[in-house]
Design an enzyme around this catalytic site. Structure first.
Site, PDB file in Angstrom:
ATOM      1  N   PHE A   1       0.836  -1.206   0.000  1.00 32.79           N
ATOM      2  CA  PHE A   1       0.000   0.000   0.000  1.00 32.79           C
ATOM      3  C   PHE A   1       0.865   1.249   0.000  1.00 32.79           C
ATOM      4  O   PHE A   1       2.049   1.205   0.353  1.00 32.79           O
ATOM      5  CB  PHE A   1      -0.935   0.004   1.223  1.00 32.79           C
ATOM      6  CG  PHE A   1      -0.198  -0.028   2.538  1.00 32.79           C
ATOM      7  CD1 PHE A   1       0.194  -1.235   3.100  1.00 32.79           C
ATOM      8  CD2 PHE A   1       0.105   1.149   3.206  1.00 32.79           C
ATOM      9  CE1 PHE A   1       0.894  -1.265   4.308  1.00 32.79           C
ATOM     10  CE2 PHE A   1       0.803   1.124   4.410  1.00 32.79           C
ATOM     11  CZ  PHE A   1       1.198  -0.084   4.957  1.00 32.79           C
ATOM     12  N   CYS A   2       0.256   2.364  -0.435  1.00 31.62           N
ATOM     13  CA  CYS A   2       0.917   3.681  -0.401  1.00 31.62           C
ATOM     14  C   CYS A   2      -0.158   4.743  -0.232  1.00 31.62           C
ATOM     15  O   CYS A   2      -1.306   4.426   0.060  1.00 31.62           O
ATOM     16  CB  CYS A   2       1.743   3.901  -1.666  1.00 31.62           C
ATOM     17  SG  CYS A   2       0.765   3.885  -3.185  1.00 31.62           S
ATOM     18  N   THR A   3       0.171   5.998  -0.436  1.00 30.49           N
ATOM     19  CA  THR A   3      -0.756   7.101  -0.145  1.00 30.49           C
ATOM     20  C   THR A   3      -2.012   7.067  -1.017  1.00 30.49           C
ATOM     21  O   THR A   3      -3.126   7.079  -0.518  1.00 30.49           O
ATOM     22  CB  THR A   3      -0.051   8.460  -0.368  1.00 30.49           C
ATOM     23  OG1 THR A   3       1.244   8.394   0.203  1.00 30.49           O
ATOM     24  CG2 THR A   3      -0.852   9.599   0.231  1.00 30.49           C
TER      25      THR A   3
ATOM     26  N   ILE B   1      -4.140   4.639   0.784  1.00 26.81           N
ATOM     27  CA  ILE B   1      -4.640   4.957   2.129  1.00 26.81           C
ATOM     28  C   ILE B   1      -5.765   5.996   2.048  1.00 26.81           C
ATOM     29  O   ILE B   1      -6.729   5.943   2.811  1.00 26.81           O
ATOM     30  CB  ILE B   1      -3.480   5.476   3.017  1.00 26.81           C
ATOM     31  CG1 ILE B   1      -2.402   4.391   3.163  1.00 26.81           C
ATOM     32  CG2 ILE B   1      -3.984   5.909   4.379  1.00 26.81           C
ATOM     33  CD1 ILE B   1      -1.037   4.925   3.589  1.00 26.81           C
TER      34      ILE B   1
END
Ligand SMILES: [Zn+2]
Ligand SMILES: [Zn+2]
Length: 319
Positions: A186-188, A215
């Protein structure tokens, strides 16, 4: 929702081919139109697509620009994630040309086709976490992970995204993760994972899944669930909280630019300020409100002086 009294912010990206000979002409068109609409923000533009965060007084004005960008580039509709803030998180509107829309350092790595089965919705994401047989892996950098991440996620502590591939390969060679197990990355906003998953597949990882929309999309649907803390963003908000509101906890450290939540009174000018934990643990000159005050303090440690002005000013937290 008081949509009129707040600034509407969209984070987005889309991979799509842009002819390199047209890129400067297109860049100017996209930038001019955003300024005409009175938008603020930053869009990264490359022959592989675009990636940005932009804001406007109304959602309609932001949507107007996104539709214009799709038409101008011959792209499909650009998926977007919304949040709001009391004031614009950027000072102006700019479109910048780079080699990649997210810097892996390998422009040749192209993402998988959209809608591939490796993209998990926030609900599917939580179900996979609950199943208990997957490993969570953060693809973000240390200054992002330390203010918030998913419970139990592996933190690569990278300085920049281009170090990520080396990190996962080392981790596998050390036997700390397996190339066969389920790995959830996952990332922003999802864009780094689009490239990370291709890199990992190329390195022999067979069961990698990515959080669709990152996220920001997760918090929109599942606040106060498996993500803990705040989500770092690359604009004046510094981070957003569980309700996607600008952080009240963090400002940017005046010395190093990282998220700061350590309250101090400047040893030079007595102005209340916030610095980061790393700087707090350094020399006494770091207990200052600005680089200027730090320099004055080093030159004459005992002497007081007037405020040398913190650079970061933004709404509720006074930055
Ligand atoms: Zn600092
Ligand atoms: Zn000061």
């Amino acid at each position: 929702m008081s949509s009129n009294s707040r600034v509407q912010i969209a984070a987005f990206y889309l991979f799509g081919k842009v002819a390199s000979e047209n890129i400067e002409t297109l860049r100017v068109k996209l930038e001019d139109y955003g300024r005409e609409l009175g938008l603020k923000g930053l869009v990264i533009f490359a022959t592989e697509g675009l990636n940005g965060t932009i804001s406007g007084e109304t959602q309609a004005s932001v949507e107007d620009w996104l539709a214009f960008a799709s038409r101008t580039l011959g792209f499909p509709e650009i998926p977007r994630k919304w949040s709001t803030a009391p004031v614009a998180p950027f000072r102006k509107f700019g479109v910048r040309v780079r080699d990649e829309i997210v810097t892996l350092g390998k422009p040749e790595v192209q993402p998988l086709a959209p809608g591939s089965s490796t993209h998990l919705s926030p609900t599917e994401w939580d179900e996979m976490i609950a199943s208990g047989d997957a490993v969570l892996l953060d693809t973000r950098n240390w200054y992002e992970t330390r203010i918030g991440t998913f419970k139990g996620a592996i933190d690569p502590k990278t300085e920049e995204f281009s170090e990520f591939s080396e990190f996962v390969n080392k981790k596998a060679e050390a036997g700390e993760i397996s190339r066969d197990q389920k790995i959830m990355i996952f990332c922003t906003g999802g864009i780094r994972c689009e490239k990370a998953i291709v890199e990992m597949n190329n390195s022999g990882f067979k069961n990698v899944y990515q959080l669709d929309g990152g996220i920001l999309n997760y918090l929109e649907q599942k606040p106060r669930s498996n993500f803990e803390g705040e989500c770092f963003v690359f604009d004046h908000r510094v981070a957003v909280d569980q309700d996607l509101q600008p952080s009240v906890q963090y400002t940017l450290c005046p010395h190093c630019g990282q998220p700061a939540d350590q309250k101090i009174e400047c040893v030079r000018c007595d102005t209340p300020a916030q610095i980061c934990i790393t700087c707090l643990e350094k020399e006494a000159a770091m207990k200052t409100c600005s680089k200027n005050c730090a320099n004055h303090f080093r030159a004459a440690p005992g002497r007081k002086g007037k405020s040398q002005g913190a650079q970061y000013r933004f709404q509720r937290t006074g930055r």
